[in-house]
Design a protein around this motif. Structure first.
Motif, PDB file in Angstrom:
ATOM      1  N   LEU A   1      34.551  50.409  44.411  1.00 25.16           N
ATOM      2  CA  LEU A   1      35.129  49.264  43.689  1.00 25.16           C
ATOM      3  C   LEU A   1      34.786  47.949  44.376  1.00 25.16           C
ATOM      4  O   LEU A   1      34.447  46.962  43.715  1.00 25.16           O
ATOM      5  CB  LEU A   1      36.644  49.439  43.582  1.00 25.16           C
ATOM      6  N   CYS A   2      34.888  47.915  45.695  1.00 24.99           N
ATOM      7  CA  CYS A   2      34.558  46.681  46.415  1.00 24.99           C
ATOM      8  C   CYS A   2      33.077  46.354  46.300  1.00 24.99           C
ATOM      9  O   CYS A   2      32.698  45.170  46.211  1.00 24.99           O
ATOM     10  CB  CYS A   2      34.962  46.822  47.883  1.00 24.99           C
ATOM     11  N   LEU A   3      32.217  47.365  46.300  1.00 26.69           N
ATOM     12  CA  LEU A   3      30.788  47.116  46.122  1.00 26.69           C
ATOM     13  C   LEU A   3      30.500  46.550  44.739  1.00 26.69           C
ATOM     14  O   LEU A   3      29.692  45.615  44.584  1.00 26.69           O
ATOM     15  CB  LEU A   3      30.011  48.414  46.354  1.00 26.69           C
ATOM     16  N   ALA A   4      31.142  47.093  43.722  1.00 31.11           N
ATOM     17  CA  ALA A   4      30.956  46.563  42.366  1.00 31.11           C
ATOM     18  C   ALA A   4      31.496  45.145  42.262  1.00 31.11           C
ATOM     19  O   ALA A   4      30.948  44.309  41.527  1.00 31.11           O
ATOM     20  CB  ALA A   4      31.644  47.476  41.351  1.00 31.11           C
ATOM     21  N   LEU A   5      32.565  44.836  42.998  1.00 37.74           N
ATOM     22  CA  LEU A   5      33.150  43.494  42.943  1.00 37.74           C
ATOM     23  C   LEU A   5      32.226  42.456  43.555  1.00 37.74           C
ATOM     24  O   LEU A   5      32.236  41.281  43.140  1.00 37.74           O
ATOM     25  CB  LEU A   5      34.500  43.514  43.673  1.00 37.74           C
ATOM     26  N   ARG A   6      31.414  42.833  44.503  1.00 34.63           N
ATOM     27  CA  ARG A   6      30.518  41.868  45.142  1.00 34.63           C
ATOM     28  C   ARG A   6      29.376  41.436  44.231  1.00 34.63           C
ATOM     29  O   ARG A   6      28.703  40.444  44.507  1.00 34.63           O
ATOM     30  CB  ARG A   6      29.948  42.463  46.430  1.00 34.63           C
ATOM     31  N   PHE A   7      29.125  42.183  43.165  1.00 38.38           N
ATOM     32  CA  PHE A   7      28.079  41.784  42.233  1.00 38.38           C
ATOM     33  C   PHE A   7      28.562  40.729  41.242  1.00 38.38           C
ATOM     34  O   PHE A   7      27.772  40.214  40.459  1.00 38.38           O
ATOM     35  CB  PHE A   7      27.566  43.007  41.475  1.00 38.38           C
ATOM     36  N   THR A   8      29.839  40.404  41.240  1.00 39.71           N
ATOM     37  CA  THR A   8      30.347  39.338  40.374  1.00 39.71           C
ATOM     38  C   THR A   8      30.038  37.980  41.000  1.00 39.71           C
ATOM     39  O   THR A   8      29.899  37.857  42.222  1.00 39.71           O
ATOM     40  CB  THR A   8      31.857  39.499  40.162  1.00 39.71           C
ATOM     41  N   LYS A   9      29.962  36.932  40.181  1.00 43.72           N
ATOM     42  CA  LYS A   9      29.606  35.593  40.644  1.00 43.72           C
ATOM     43  C   LYS A   9      30.865  34.766  40.889  1.00 43.72           C
ATOM     44  O   LYS A   9      31.906  34.989  40.287  1.00 43.72           O
ATOM     45  CB  LYS A   9      28.707  34.897  39.617  1.00 43.72           C
ATOM     46  N   PHE A  10      30.709  33.752  41.782  1.00 45.14           N
ATOM     47  CA  PHE A  10      31.832  32.858  42.074  1.00 45.14           C
ATOM     48  C   PHE A  10      32.125  31.937  40.892  1.00 45.14           C
ATOM     49  O   PHE A  10      33.285  31.728  40.533  1.00 45.14           O
ATOM     50  CB  PHE A  10      31.526  32.016  43.317  1.00 45.14           C
ATOM     51  N   ASP A  11      31.066  31.358  40.280  1.00 45.41           N
ATOM     52  CA  ASP A  11      31.191  30.460  39.131  1.00 45.41           C
ATOM     53  C   ASP A  11      32.151  29.313  39.422  1.00 45.41           C
ATOM     54  O   ASP A  11      33.025  28.969  38.615  1.00 45.41           O
ATOM     55  CB  ASP A  11      31.659  31.247  37.905  1.00 45.41           C
ATOM     56  N   GLY A  12      31.985  28.709  40.607  1.00 45.60           N
ATOM     57  CA  GLY A  12      32.807  27.566  40.957  1.00 45.60           C
ATOM     58  C   GLY A  12      34.266  27.905  41.178  1.00 45.60           C
ATOM     59  O   GLY A  12      35.107  27.002  41.203  1.00 45.60           O
ATOM     60  N   GLY A  13      34.600  29.157  41.331  1.00 43.90           N
ATOM     61  CA  GLY A  13      35.985  29.560  41.561  1.00 43.90           C
ATOM     62  C   GLY A  13      36.849  29.530  40.332  1.00 43.90           C
ATOM     63  O   GLY A  13      38.085  29.525  40.442  1.00 43.90           O
ATOM     64  N   ARG A  14      36.236  29.525  39.126  1.00 41.08           N
ATOM     65  CA  ARG A  14      37.027  29.432  37.892  1.00 41.08           C
ATOM     66  C   ARG A  14      37.331  30.796  37.277  1.00 41.08           C
ATOM     67  O   ARG A  14      38.062  30.862  36.299  1.00 41.08           O
ATOM     68  CB  ARG A  14      36.283  28.561  36.875  1.00 41.08           C
ATOM     69  N   THR A  15      36.777  31.869  37.795  1.00 45.78           N
ATOM     70  CA  THR A  15      36.980  33.181  37.197  1.00 45.78           C
ATOM     71  C   THR A  15      38.036  33.966  37.978  1.00 45.78           C
ATOM     72  O   THR A  15      38.367  33.660  39.134  1.00 45.78           O
ATOM     73  CB  THR A  15      35.669  33.978  37.191  1.00 45.78           C
ATOM     74  N   ALA A  16      38.562  35.000  37.306  1.00 43.79           N
ATOM     75  CA  ALA A  16      39.545  35.872  37.961  1.00 43.79           C
ATOM     76  C   ALA A  16      38.903  36.690  39.067  1.00 43.79           C
ATOM     77  O   ALA A  16      39.582  37.086  40.021  1.00 43.79           O
ATOM     78  CB  ALA A  16      40.200  36.789  36.931  1.00 43.79           C
ATOM     79  N   TRP A  17      37.589  36.961  38.933  1.00 46.45           N
ATOM     80  CA  TRP A  17      36.907  37.745  39.964  1.00 46.45           C
ATOM     81  C   TRP A  17      36.912  37.010  41.296  1.00 46.45           C
ATOM     82  O   TRP A  17      37.042  37.642  42.348  1.00 46.45           O
ATOM     83  CB  TRP A  17      35.472  38.043  39.540  1.00 46.45           C
ATOM     84  N   PHE A  18      36.773  35.679  41.267  1.00 50.00           N
ATOM     85  CA  PHE A  18      36.821  34.916  42.515  1.00 50.00           C
ATOM     86  C   PHE A  18      38.192  35.032  43.177  1.00 50.00           C
ATOM     87  O   PHE A  18      38.297  35.190  44.397  1.00 50.00           O
ATOM     88  CB  PHE A  18      36.484  33.453  42.244  1.00 50.00           C
ATOM     89  N   ARG A  19      39.260  34.946  42.364  1.00 50.41           N
ATOM     90  CA  ARG A  19      40.596  35.057  42.941  1.00 50.41           C
ATOM     91  C   ARG A  19      40.816  36.439  43.554  1.00 50.41           C
ATOM     92  O   ARG A  19      41.443  36.562  44.610  1.00 50.41           O
ATOM     93  CB  ARG A  19      41.652  34.773  41.871  1.00 50.41           C
ATOM     94  N   ILE A  20      40.295  37.467  42.887  1.00 46.74           N
ATOM     95  CA  ILE A  20      40.433  38.819  43.452  1.00 46.74           C
ATOM     96  C   ILE A  20      39.681  38.928  44.773  1.00 46.74           C
ATOM     97  O   ILE A  20      40.187  39.482  45.766  1.00 46.74           O
ATOM     98  CB  ILE A  20      39.933  39.860  42.440  1.00 46.74           C
ATOM     99  N   ARG A  21      38.473  38.401  44.807  1.00 46.99           N
ATOM    100  CA  ARG A  21      37.679  38.471  46.032  1.00 46.99           C
ATOM    101  C   ARG A  21      38.306  37.635  47.145  1.00 46.99           C
ATOM    102  O   ARG A  21      38.233  37.993  48.324  1.00 46.99           O
ATOM    103  CB  ARG A  21      36.253  38.018  45.744  1.00 46.99           C
ATOM    104  N   TRP A  22      38.940  36.500  46.758  1.00 44.73           N
ATOM    105  CA  TRP A  22      39.600  35.673  47.774  1.00 44.73           C
ATOM    106  C   TRP A  22      40.795  36.415  48.379  1.00 44.73           C
ATOM    107  O   TRP A  22      40.953  36.462  49.597  1.00 44.73           O
ATOM    108  CB  TRP A  22      40.045  34.355  47.150  1.00 44.73           C
ATOM    109  N   TRP A  23      41.647  37.003  47.554  1.00 45.27           N
ATOM    110  CA  TRP A  23      42.797  37.731  48.083  1.00 45.27           C
ATOM    111  C   TRP A  23      42.359  38.990  48.835  1.00 45.27           C
ATOM    112  O   TRP A  23      43.051  39.436  49.759  1.00 45.27           O
ATOM    113  CB  TRP A  23      43.748  38.096  46.953  1.00 45.27           C
ATOM    114  N   LEU A  24      41.229  39.548  48.459  1.00 47.13           N
ATOM    115  CA  LEU A  24      40.701  40.667  49.237  1.00 47.13           C
ATOM    116  C   LEU A  24      40.298  40.206  50.630  1.00 47.13           C
ATOM    117  O   LEU A  24      40.531  40.925  51.618  1.00 47.13           O
ATOM    118  CB  LEU A  24      39.502  41.277  48.509  1.00 47.13           C
TER     119      LEU A  24
END
Length: 532
Positions: A92-115
């Motif tokens: 799951l963490c490996l798959a999460l790293r393939f998501t983009k930051f997109d200026g911090g506007r996506t939910a994926w960035f917040r998940i990666r930040w709290w991780l």
């Protein structure tokens, strides 16, 4: 098993044969039940139990230990579940790293930040030389931190399972027995044996004597059975059951023999295809614990020959061993442990023709059974329990598991950051994105506050006024500079009427051109400074 009964309408049931003209009997290894010939299956392995269960503890009363044992069966299942959870988390963490930051506007960035906030390897990341050691929290560090906790919890659960299920070991010590020690073993013995057949208790001839010692030896003795043992016969669906009971039995130093028979009745000969029995013992003073042995014997238990039917003068011998056990950890419980040792087959038939001839011979008209009890009284087994692990050992094991879980993923973290340079500064990238988001958010709040306080129209008017004031100030500054560049002739000429009149006219012409009061005040102040 077999049973002899008249065939309905002159025909015998399947897998049966006719004998004596009008009677039917089942083939060898079968017996008559509800008008048909059926076989007997042993139905499982022999069961031997000491009758002593683990003493209840605080953990056994709070935690459902039996349910956990049935579910897990062993530590391997717990370790396999830990490995599965660990691999799923890393995937799951490996798959999460393939998501983009997109200026911090996506939910994926917040998940990666709290991780990344879950990283407790914050002072062990890659650091350049001559740099102050600071705490850094990265996404990779959070991934490995949670992975180390998963591994630690899995190993800890396996350790707790081992402590709960195998917290102590049973120690057996064998010592020679003497007569006073053996006299202290007073048990209640009960032996139940079912002769698998179509017979009933009407065929039964009970035992009359108890034989002690081996025939031909000097210690051979014969005693009335009623002085030692009580017996009874009871009919069951599988055949007659013989129960032998002995209360307050002591361990003698010689072997015992008990024999009984089933004999033919008119038009109802006896046959058997197996035996099923249970022998139990319990301390007369402490009847809470019961040791026993149970099982079944068929005609082909000890041979690979064809199924057999027992019938004839030779006895079927069931040899039982009894040996004393002293449980020192249970208030010196003295318990006799029974074990099934051997079965000696008597007269039997595996061919239908031989069985048919035996059924017509009155000399073979019995099923003889002998119970041979051998007391292993030369030694006494003393049983005690010893704890395998204490509180200090438990804490040492927990500390070792924790250190192992932390160190192994710290090694992976250092290897990843040493080989992949991009991972060394990923915390700086995420913090910069958060700073930009915070600055943009504060600026948006300021704009909303100004628009709510003054409104968009007032802002436009104030902007126009500021522009006009700025242009007037520039004009005034240019006028003052022009006056200073002119040559002043003398102090007396400065009061000439024509000059004053020109200045007054110039001021009047400019004053006529002014539109607002504020512009007039600004112009007067400029003229005053110029006149000075």
């Amino acid at each position: 098993m077999q049973r002899n009964r008249s065939g309905a309408g002159g025909a015998c049931p399947a897998r049966a044969f006719r004998f004596n003209g009008t009677l039917c009997a089942c083939d060898p290894g079968l017996y008559m039940a509800n008008g048909s010939c059926v076989g007997f299956e042993a139905g499982g392995e022999w069961v031997v139990s000491s009758g002593v269960s683990p003493s209840p503890t605080f953990l056994t009363t709070v935690i459902p230990i039996d349910s956990i044992k049935r579910f897990t069966q062993s530590q391997a299942i717990l370790l396999e579940a830990t490995l599965v959870f660990l691999l799923v988390w890393l995937a799951l963490c490996l798959a999460l790293r393939f998501t983009k930051f997109d200026g911090g506007r996506t939910a994926w960035f917040r998940i990666r930040w709290w991780l990344s906030r879950l990283d407790f390897y914050d002072t062990n990341h890659w650091l350049d030389d001559n740099k102050v050691v600071i705490k850094r929290k990265t996404e990779l560090g959070g991934t490995f931190s949670v992975a180390s906790w998963i591994l630690f919890i899995g190993l800890l659960s396996a350790l707790l399972y081992q402590i709960i299920t195998k917290r102590s070991i049973e120690v057996h010590r064998v010592r020679p027995a003497n007569a006073p020690d053996l006299l202290s073993f007073v048990n209640d013995l009960e032996f139940n044996i079912t002769t698998i057949s179509s017979m009933s208790c009407s065929h039964f001839q009970g035992p009359e004597s108890l034989v002690i010692g081996i025939p031909g030896f000097i210690d051979y003795r014969v005693f009335p059975l009623s002085d030692y043992i009580q017996y009874k016969c009871q009919n069951t669906s599988s055949g007659p059951t013989i129960s032998l009971k002995c209360n307050r039995c002591q361990i003698p130093r010689r072997d015992h023999f008990i024999s009984w028979q089933f004999v033919d009745l008119p038009n109802d000969p006896v046959t058997a295809v197996g035996f099923q029995f249970n022998l139990s013992a319990k301390d007369h003073a402490q009847d809470r614990h019961v040791s026993f042995v149970s099982g079944a014997i068929t005609s082909d238990t000890y041979t690979n020959n064809k199924p057999k039917t027992f019938r004839g003068p030779e006895a079927n011998v069931l040899k039982i061993h009894l040996f004393p056990q002293a449980y020192n950890n249970l208030n010196n419980l003295k318990l006799i442990q029974p074990l099934f040792h051997d079965f000696i087959s008597g007269t039997s038939f595996s061919e239908a023709s031989d069985l048919q001839a035996s059924l017509q011979d009155s000399k073979d008209g019995l099923v003889n059974t002998t119970l041979y009890i051998s007391y292993l009284s030369d030694y006494i087994v003393e049983i005690n329990k010893e704890n395998m692990i204490g509180i200090v050992g438990f804490l040492a094991d927990v500390g070792g598991l924790y250190a192992f879980s932390i160190v192994i993923f710290l090694y992976f973290l250092m290897q990843c950051e040493a080989r992949i340079k991009k991972l060394r500064h990923e915390d700086t990238t995420m913090r910069n994105i958060l700073r930009q988001k915070r600055a943009q958010r504060n600026w948006d709040k300021l704009r909303k506050f100004v628009m709510f306080t003054w409104g968009p129209n007032n802002l436009a008017m104030d902007e126009n006024k500021s522009k006009r004031r700025h242009s007037l100030m520039i004009d005034s500054i240019h006028g003052i500079q022009a006056l200073h560049r002119k040559k002043q002739p003398s102090r007396n000429n400065s009061t000439r009427p024509d000059v004053a009149e020109g200045c007054f006219r110039s001021s009047e012409s400019k004053h006529d051109k002014l539109d607002t009061k504020e512009e007039l005040e600004i112009h007067q102040s400029n003229m005053f400074s110029a006149s000075q």
